[in-house]
Motif scaffolding. Sequence first.
Motif, PDB file in Angstrom:
ATOM      1  N   THR A 151       0.828  -1.218   0.000  1.00  0.00           N
ATOM      2  CA  THR A 151       0.000   0.000   0.000  1.00  0.00           C
ATOM      3  C   THR A 151       0.854   1.257   0.000  1.00  0.00           C
ATOM      4  OG1 THR A 151      -0.134   0.000   2.430  1.00  0.00           O
ATOM      5  CG2 THR A 151      -1.842  -1.196   1.215  1.00  0.00           C
ATOM      6  N   LEU A 152       2.089   1.186   0.509  1.00  0.00           N
ATOM      7  CA  LEU A 152       2.972   2.352   0.480  1.00  0.00           C
ATOM      8  C   LEU A 152       3.519   2.611  -0.918  1.00  0.00           C
ATOM      9  CD1 LEU A 152       5.026   1.701   3.736  1.00  0.00           C
ATOM     10  CD2 LEU A 152       3.117   3.272   3.451  1.00  0.00           C
ATOM     11  N   LYS A 153       3.515   1.599  -1.778  1.00  0.00           N
ATOM     12  CA  LYS A 153       4.087   1.719  -3.107  1.00  0.00           C
ATOM     13  C   LYS A 153       3.051   1.853  -4.210  1.00  0.00           C
ATOM     14  CE  LYS A 153       7.256  -1.297  -4.102  1.00  0.00           C
ATOM     15  NZ  LYS A 153       8.358  -0.408  -4.514  1.00  0.00           N
ATOM     16  N   ALA A 154       1.823   1.413  -3.968  1.00  0.00           N
ATOM     17  CA  ALA A 154       0.855   1.272  -5.053  1.00  0.00           C
ATOM     18  C   ALA A 154      -0.389   2.114  -4.804  1.00  0.00           C
ATOM     19  CB  ALA A 154       0.461  -0.202  -5.220  1.00  0.00           C
ATOM     20  N   LYS A 155      -1.089   2.352  -5.894  1.00  0.00           N
ATOM     21  CA  LYS A 155      -2.393   3.011  -5.816  1.00  0.00           C
ATOM     22  C   LYS A 155      -3.468   1.992  -5.437  1.00  0.00           C
ATOM     23  CE  LYS A 155      -1.929   4.382 -10.047  1.00  0.00           C
ATOM     24  NZ  LYS A 155      -2.175   4.996 -11.372  1.00  0.00           N
ATOM     25  N   LYS A 156      -4.528   2.480  -4.854  1.00  0.00           N
ATOM     26  CA  LYS A 156      -5.614   1.605  -4.437  1.00  0.00           C
ATOM     27  C   LYS A 156      -6.338   1.056  -5.667  1.00  0.00           C
ATOM     28  CE  LYS A 156      -9.686   1.401  -1.447  1.00  0.00           C
ATOM     29  NZ  LYS A 156     -10.574   2.149  -0.524  1.00  0.00           N
ATOM     30  N   PRO A 157      -6.639  -0.240  -5.699  1.00  0.00           N
ATOM     31  CA  PRO A 157      -7.402  -0.780  -6.837  1.00  0.00           C
ATOM     32  C   PRO A 157      -8.738  -0.074  -6.980  1.00  0.00           C
ATOM     33  CG  PRO A 157      -6.471  -2.557  -5.525  1.00  0.00           C
ATOM     34  CD  PRO A 157      -6.232  -1.292  -4.757  1.00  0.00           C
ATOM     35  N   SER A 177     -15.382  -1.968  -9.480  1.00  0.00           N
ATOM     36  CA  SER A 177     -15.195  -2.754 -10.696  1.00  0.00           C
ATOM     37  C   SER A 177     -14.796  -4.178 -10.324  1.00  0.00           C
ATOM     38  CB  SER A 177     -14.110  -2.123 -11.582  1.00  0.00           C
ATOM     39  OG  SER A 177     -12.854  -2.152 -10.934  1.00  0.00           O
ATOM     40  N   GLU A 178     -15.112  -5.104 -11.209  1.00  0.00           N
ATOM     41  CA  GLU A 178     -14.783  -6.499 -10.959  1.00  0.00           C
ATOM     42  C   GLU A 178     -13.279  -6.723 -10.953  1.00  0.00           C
ATOM     43  OE1 GLU A 178     -15.841 -10.954 -12.774  1.00  0.00           O
ATOM     44  OE2 GLU A 178     -16.638  -9.119 -13.708  1.00  0.00           O
ATOM     45  N   ALA A 179     -12.576  -6.022 -11.861  1.00  0.00           N
ATOM     46  CA  ALA A 179     -11.114  -6.168 -11.909  1.00  0.00           C
ATOM     47  C   ALA A 179     -10.480  -5.659 -10.617  1.00  0.00           C
ATOM     48  CB  ALA A 179     -10.555  -5.418 -13.115  1.00  0.00           C
ATOM     49  N   GLY A 180     -10.975  -4.518 -10.114  1.00  0.00           N
ATOM     50  CA  GLY A 180     -10.430  -3.990  -8.874  1.00  0.00           C
ATOM     51  C   GLY A 180     -10.696  -4.895  -7.685  1.00  0.00           C
ATOM     52  N   SER A 181     -11.900  -5.469  -7.635  1.00  0.00           N
ATOM     53  CA  SER A 181     -12.233  -6.385  -6.538  1.00  0.00           C
ATOM     54  C   SER A 181     -11.372  -7.644  -6.595  1.00  0.00           C
ATOM     55  CB  SER A 181     -13.715  -6.746  -6.590  1.00  0.00           C
ATOM     56  OG  SER A 181     -14.536  -5.597  -6.461  1.00  0.00           O
ATOM     57  N   ASN A 182     -11.171  -8.171  -7.809  1.00  0.00           N
ATOM     58  CA  ASN A 182     -10.337  -9.376  -7.942  1.00  0.00           C
ATOM     59  C   ASN A 182      -8.890  -9.090  -7.561  1.00  0.00           C
ATOM     60  OD1 ASN A 182     -12.567 -10.816  -8.833  1.00  0.00           O
ATOM     61  ND2 ASN A 182     -12.130 -10.443 -10.997  1.00  0.00           N
ATOM     62  N   LEU A 183      -8.398  -7.904  -7.928  1.00  0.00           N
ATOM     63  CA  LEU A 183      -7.025  -7.551  -7.582  1.00  0.00           C
ATOM     64  C   LEU A 183      -6.868  -7.405  -6.071  1.00  0.00           C
ATOM     65  CD1 LEU A 183      -4.171  -6.778  -8.327  1.00  0.00           C
ATOM     66  CD2 LEU A 183      -4.965  -4.435  -8.776  1.00  0.00           C
ATOM     67  N   LEU A 184      -7.872  -6.800  -5.423  1.00  0.00           N
ATOM     68  CA  LEU A 184      -7.804  -6.664  -3.964  1.00  0.00           C
ATOM     69  C   LEU A 184      -7.832  -8.030  -3.282  1.00  0.00           C
ATOM     70  CD1 LEU A 184      -7.733  -4.716  -1.578  1.00  0.00           C
ATOM     71  CD2 LEU A 184     -10.240  -4.651  -1.629  1.00  0.00           C
ATOM     72  N   THR A 229      -4.076   3.685   4.161  1.00  0.00           N
ATOM     73  CA  THR A 229      -3.705   4.789   3.278  1.00  0.00           C
ATOM     74  C   THR A 229      -2.851   4.255   2.134  1.00  0.00           C
ATOM     75  OG1 THR A 229      -3.727   6.304   5.162  1.00  0.00           O
ATOM     76  CG2 THR A 229      -2.617   7.048   3.159  1.00  0.00           C
ATOM     77  N   TRP A 230      -3.339   4.417   0.918  1.00  0.00           N
ATOM     78  CA  TRP A 230      -2.600   3.975  -0.270  1.00  0.00           C
ATOM     79  C   TRP A 230      -1.784   5.136  -0.828  1.00  0.00           C
ATOM     80  CZ3 TRP A 230      -3.240  -1.072  -2.394  1.00  0.00           C
ATOM     81  CH2 TRP A 230      -4.196  -1.848  -1.743  1.00  0.00           C
ATOM     82  N   ASN A 231      -0.865   4.818  -1.721  1.00  0.00           N
ATOM     83  CA  ASN A 231      -0.022   5.819  -2.372  1.00  0.00           C
ATOM     84  C   ASN A 231      -0.740   6.329  -3.616  1.00  0.00           C
ATOM     85  OD1 ASN A 231       1.946   7.383  -3.551  1.00  0.00           O
ATOM     86  ND2 ASN A 231       3.595   5.914  -3.206  1.00  0.00           N
ATOM     87  N   TYR A 232      -1.238   7.559  -3.529  1.00  0.00           N
ATOM     88  CA  TYR A 232      -2.036   8.110  -4.628  1.00  0.00           C
ATOM     89  C   TYR A 232      -1.218   8.233  -5.914  1.00  0.00           C
ATOM     90  CZ  TYR A 232      -5.135  11.266  -7.179  1.00  0.00           C
ATOM     91  OH  TYR A 232      -5.936  11.840  -8.124  1.00  0.00           O
ATOM     92  N   HIS A 233       0.080   8.517  -5.764  1.00  0.00           N
ATOM     93  CA  HIS A 233       0.945   8.688  -6.938  1.00  0.00           C
ATOM     94  C   HIS A 233       1.818   7.452  -7.156  1.00  0.00           C
ATOM     95  CE1 HIS A 233      -0.169  12.932  -7.158  1.00  0.00           C
ATOM     96  NE2 HIS A 233       0.064  13.020  -5.863  1.00  0.00           N
ATOM     97  N   GLY A 234       1.461   6.321  -6.578  1.00  0.00           N
ATOM     98  CA  GLY A 234       2.272   5.123  -6.682  1.00  0.00           C
ATOM     99  C   GLY A 234       2.037   4.356  -7.970  1.00  0.00           C
ATOM    100  N   ILE A 235       2.649   3.198  -8.030  1.00  0.00           N
ATOM    101  CA  ILE A 235       2.516   2.342  -9.200  1.00  0.00           C
ATOM    102  C   ILE A 235       1.218   1.546  -9.110  1.00  0.00           C
ATOM    103  CG2 ILE A 235       5.006   2.181  -9.484  1.00  0.00           C
ATOM    104  CD1 ILE A 235       4.943  -0.509  -8.131  1.00  0.00           C
ATOM    105  N   ASP A 236       0.925   0.800 -10.157  1.00  0.00           N
ATOM    106  CA  ASP A 236      -0.274  -0.026 -10.147  1.00  0.00           C
ATOM    107  C   ASP A 236      -0.130  -1.157  -9.124  1.00  0.00           C
ATOM    108  OD1 ASP A 236      -1.800  -2.575 -11.710  1.00  0.00           O
ATOM    109  OD2 ASP A 236      -2.884  -0.680 -11.627  1.00  0.00           O
ATOM    110  N   ALA A 237      -1.241  -1.492  -8.481  1.00  0.00           N
ATOM    111  CA  ALA A 237      -1.202  -2.521  -7.431  1.00  0.00           C
ATOM    112  C   ALA A 237      -0.799  -3.874  -8.000  1.00  0.00           C
ATOM    113  CB  ALA A 237      -2.559  -2.611  -6.736  1.00  0.00           C
ATOM    114  N   ALA A 238      -1.227  -4.182  -9.209  1.00  0.00           N
ATOM    115  CA  ALA A 238      -0.837  -5.460  -9.821  1.00  0.00           C
ATOM    116  C   ALA A 238       0.673  -5.520 -10.059  1.00  0.00           C
ATOM    117  CB  ALA A 238      -1.591  -5.656 -11.137  1.00  0.00           C
ATOM    118  N   GLU A 239       1.248  -4.401 -10.466  1.00  0.00           N
ATOM    119  CA  GLU A 239       2.701  -4.356 -10.668  1.00  0.00           C
ATOM    120  C   GLU A 239       3.442  -4.523  -9.344  1.00  0.00           C
ATOM    121  OE1 GLU A 239       6.061  -1.234 -12.442  1.00  0.00           O
ATOM    122  OE2 GLU A 239       3.913  -0.823 -12.642  1.00  0.00           O
TER     123      GLU A 239
END
Length: 537
Positions: A127-133, A137-144, A249-259
């Motif tokens: 969560t410190l490195k990535a944006k919140k899914p 959306s179904e993709a966001g729920s599956n990623l979480l 708290t997620w990183n708003y300017h971070g990388i994608d959570a999947a990455e």
Amino acid sequence: MAQPNQMNNLTTLIKRLEAATSRLEDLTTIIPPPGSDATSISSAVPAQGTRATIPALQDFAPVVAAPPAPKPPVVELPASIEEFDELIAKQVALYVQYSQQIGGLVAEQSKAVESCFAEQRKFLIITLKAKKPEAGSEAGSNLLMQLLSGMQAELTKVSNIRENNRASPLFNQISAVSEGMPALAWVTFDTKPADIVKEMRSAAEFYGNRVLKEHNQKDDVHNKWIQSFYDVLKALEAYVKQHHLMGVTWNYHGIDAAEALAASSSSPISLTVAGGAPPPPPPPPPPGPINFDGPSSPLSKVSSGGDMGSVFEQLNRGTSVTAGLKKVDKSQMTHKNPELRNNSIVSVQSRPGSSGSLRGKSPAPPLKSKPASLTKRKPAKIELEGNKWIVENFENDQNIIIDNTELNHSVFIFRCKNSTIQVKGKVNLITINECVKTNVVADSLVSGIELIKSYGFAIQVLGKVPNVQIDQCDGGQVYVSEESLDVEVFTSKTSAVNIYIPNAGEDGDSAERAVPEQLKHTIRNGQLVSEIVEHAG
């Protein structure tokens, strides 16, 4: 003849002088290195009759020690991760230590608890490195769900140890941990996640108090063990209140959570290295081209200047700064002349929330996605696994019958809704968990009935039942037979529960008695005395 001989002698003398001079020059150019002795110096002096050779410069170069190997970089962790590591190193480690002393199922369960905290640490670092899914959306729920899969697997191990060993003498111990560990699900709550930790600690105390009652000696290891588990949940609650008061708290300017998840799976997660400066910011974009052919109003000069000096220069002009603006007459104002709005040449952009005006409505807040347990309905199942009947996910079924039971069988009813279940024969235990408007009719029981997080239930035992345990339930009826008038009913965080007692009403009918919910606590002689509040009316 004397003259040529003198010339030859002079030539010979000159050659000898040149040879001596050359030898002296060779001796003066030889500089012994530091630490050399007389032997090395004498060896550098040429023997008589030989010409000295000048040693190479590298022969006398000072020996330089090799530089020490660079120390490995020290990873600088954020304060939130450092305090979470401290929680694991202190409270969790002490709990695991006492668990190993008890051994058996308690020690096995503690390993899953320790792994669960380790998985949550990985999640917090992501969560410190990535944006919140993306929510909704179904993709966001599956990623979480993928991010939480590690914790979910370990929590399942904790729960399975309890469900598969209900006949164990350590059942109260493993049940206390199984009820308290869902506190780690605080990461899925967006508002006040500390409340769920507190609620799960209260659920753990239902079985933990039994452990304290059974092992009431202060020096007993079970007493210290349950207190250490309480300390884990208390420390977790304090940590969440301090660092995640309104959710993770997620990183708003971070990388994608999947990455970030893929990077954490392939290699250790890297954080900022202490001592290393961050990369310099990119240069500012080049200023846009200046429109020399455009209008020369004061505002256009300010926008084309590109520096703050021109802005302050225009502001210092006072009221003359608006000299270039056009005066709008009242007849040209659209808010005072509705007919002008119909003939406006300005096109209204169509966008969500637009009601015909130039300014659209604020976007509605995104809908929160439902938990996976509510969106995906699992198929109904009733089967015997070992000595335990599994009844789960039934809905609107009023004719569920369990027969061919034995004395050592137990029945586990999970997530049923608007259903009626009949248990034929005498069984050991019936557990009802997370059911809504579910009715259970049983012939007789050896141990008792447990109800957990169920609503609108009805329980009837036709024969003998020693005790009934009700935890975190709301709205239910318990029908007691004449054989079970000595039944013991334990309640915790329960409301609107009534017990029907046979032959206690008028004309020999059953009487309805409400389970007290309101208590009065007073201090008498240094002791806390609790009494039921009675309302006379």
